[in-house]
Write a protein that holds these residues in place. Sequence first.
Motif, mmCIF file in Angstrom:
data_model
loop_
_atom_site.group_PDB
_atom_site.id
_atom_site.type_symbol
_atom_site.label_atom_id
_atom_site.label_comp_id
_atom_site.label_asym_id
_atom_site.label_seq_id
_atom_site.Cartn_x
_atom_site.Cartn_y
_atom_site.Cartn_z
ATOM 1 N N ARG A 19 7.956 42.023 77.369
ATOM 2 C CA ARG A 19 7.216 42.669 78.442
ATOM 3 C C ARG A 19 7.382 41.847 79.710
ATOM 4 N N LEU A 20 7.931 42.471 80.734
ATOM 5 C CA LEU A 20 8.090 41.820 82.027
ATOM 6 C C LEU A 20 6.940 42.218 82.939
ATOM 7 N N SER A 21 6.520 41.269 83.744
ATOM 8 C CA SER A 21 5.445 41.533 84.701
ATOM 9 C C SER A 21 5.883 41.123 86.094
ATOM 10 N N CYS A 22 5.359 41.827 87.077
ATOM 11 C CA CYS A 22 5.664 41.545 88.474
ATOM 12 C C CYS A 22 4.369 41.602 89.260
ATOM 13 N N ALA A 23 4.106 40.547 90.010
ATOM 14 C CA ALA A 23 2.892 40.497 90.830
ATOM 15 C C ALA A 23 3.269 40.347 92.290
ATOM 16 N N ALA A 24 2.765 41.249 93.112
ATOM 17 C CA ALA A 24 2.991 41.173 94.551
ATOM 18 C C ALA A 24 1.808 40.495 95.212
ATOM 19 N N SER A 25 2.106 39.605 96.143
ATOM 20 C CA SER A 25 1.039 38.893 96.832
ATOM 21 C C SER A 25 1.401 38.716 98.307
ATOM 22 N N GLY A 26 0.385 38.395 99.091
ATOM 23 C CA GLY A 26 0.611 38.179 100.506
ATOM 24 C C GLY A 26 -0.026 39.267 101.342
ATOM 25 N N SER A 27 0.574 39.521 102.485
ATOM 26 C CA SER A 27 0.048 40.499 103.423
ATOM 27 C C SER A 27 0.469 41.905 102.999
ATOM 28 N N ILE A 28 -0.411 42.582 102.266
ATOM 29 C CA ILE A 28 -0.094 43.903 101.717
ATOM 30 C C ILE A 28 -1.179 44.893 102.096
ATOM 31 N N PHE A 29 -0.766 45.986 102.740
ATOM 32 C CA PHE A 29 -1.694 47.077 103.020
ATOM 33 C C PHE A 29 -1.682 48.071 101.861
ATOM 34 N N SER A 30 -0.484 48.465 101.461
ATOM 35 C CA SER A 30 -0.348 49.338 100.302
ATOM 36 C C SER A 30 1.068 49.242 99.759
ATOM 37 N N ILE A 31 1.208 49.590 98.493
ATOM 38 C CA ILE A 31 2.520 49.584 97.854
ATOM 39 C C ILE A 31 2.921 51.009 97.542
ATOM 40 N N ASN A 32 4.076 51.396 98.009
ATOM 41 C CA ASN A 32 4.581 52.736 97.761
ATOM 42 C C ASN A 32 5.155 52.775 96.351
ATOM 43 N N ALA A 33 6.420 52.596 96.197
ATOM 44 C CA ALA A 33 7.038 52.628 94.874
ATOM 45 C C ALA A 33 7.313 51.211 94.381
ATOM 46 N N MET A 34 7.406 51.095 93.068
ATOM 47 C CA MET A 34 7.817 49.845 92.444
ATOM 48 C C MET A 34 8.915 50.167 91.454
ATOM 49 N N ALA A 35 9.778 49.204 91.221
ATOM 50 C CA ALA A 35 10.916 49.460 90.343
ATOM 51 C C ALA A 35 11.394 48.169 89.710
ATOM 52 N N TRP A 36 12.185 48.337 88.676
ATOM 53 C CA TRP A 36 12.875 47.227 88.021
ATOM 54 C C TRP A 36 14.370 47.521 88.041
ATOM 55 N N TYR A 37 15.117 46.520 88.433
ATOM 56 C CA TYR A 37 16.568 46.581 88.420
ATOM 57 C C TYR A 37 17.069 45.483 87.496
ATOM 58 N N ARG A 38 18.342 45.569 87.143
ATOM 59 C CA ARG A 38 18.948 44.485 86.379
ATOM 60 C C ARG A 38 20.402 44.315 86.794
ATOM 61 N N ARG A 39 20.866 43.094 86.597
ATOM 62 C CA ARG A 39 22.264 42.798 86.857
ATOM 63 C C ARG A 39 22.801 42.010 85.671
ATOM 64 N N ALA A 40 23.739 42.628 84.979
ATOM 65 C CA ALA A 40 24.398 41.948 83.859
ATOM 66 C C ALA A 40 25.643 41.248 84.378
ATOM 67 N N PRO A 41 26.106 40.214 83.685
ATOM 68 C CA PRO A 41 27.301 39.485 84.131
ATOM 69 C C PRO A 41 28.487 40.417 84.311
ATOM 70 N N GLY A 42 29.114 40.332 85.479
ATOM 71 C CA GLY A 42 30.297 41.129 85.739
ATOM 72 C C GLY A 42 30.037 42.583 86.050
ATOM 73 N N LYS A 43 28.785 42.956 86.170
ATOM 74 C CA LYS A 43 28.432 44.356 86.441
ATOM 75 C C LYS A 43 27.584 44.459 87.692
ATOM 76 N N PRO A 44 27.606 45.605 88.353
ATOM 77 C CA PRO A 44 26.751 45.772 89.530
ATOM 78 C C PRO A 44 25.276 45.915 89.146
ATOM 79 N N ARG A 45 24.428 45.677 90.098
ATOM 80 C CA ARG A 45 22.999 45.846 89.861
ATOM 81 C C ARG A 45 22.701 47.320 89.598
ATOM 82 N N GLU A 46 21.842 47.595 88.640
ATOM 83 C CA GLU A 46 21.498 48.977 88.322
ATOM 84 C C GLU A 46 19.991 49.161 88.272
ATOM 85 N N LEU A 47 19.562 50.352 88.631
ATOM 86 C CA LEU A 47 18.153 50.706 88.543
ATOM 87 C C LEU A 47 17.804 50.970 87.083
ATOM 88 N N VAL A 48 16.773 50.314 86.603
ATOM 89 C CA VAL A 48 16.329 50.471 85.221
ATOM 90 C C VAL A 48 15.173 51.460 85.133
#
Length: 122
Positions: A19-48
């Motif tokens: 289970r991966l977790s992501c926490a946003a902090s700092g100056s935030i009014f609101s968050i629109n979308a959130m996403a996870w991407y990945r990059r495997a060795p030798g491959k382009p980054r892809e939307l997960v």
Amino acid sequence: QVQLAESGGGLVQSGGSLRLSCAASGSIFSINAMAWYRRAPGKPRELVAFINSRGMTTYADSVKGRFTISRDNAKNTSSLQMNSLKPEDTAVYYCNAQIFRTLLDIAPGHYWGQGTQVTVSL
């Protein structure tokens, strides 16, 4: 400033879960979308996985039925539950968020975490 911090990566055997977790902090009014991407060795980054502000989700075909993205708007966090992991899921996983820093922002800024390594062994 806005920061995204990922956690939860590691080494797991094929068929296992993480289970991966992501926490946003700092100056935030609101968050629109959130996403996870990945990059495997030798491959382009892809939307997960992607989740918008209403909770609607989309997934890469390769992870459908195995991964689940969620978010907690009150805590400015996102999670990626990964089940039935396969060696081909091995990659650095990055959290992404579209964030309005102030009420006056016309468009959200795109922010990235540092990435967390996920390694799936045979």
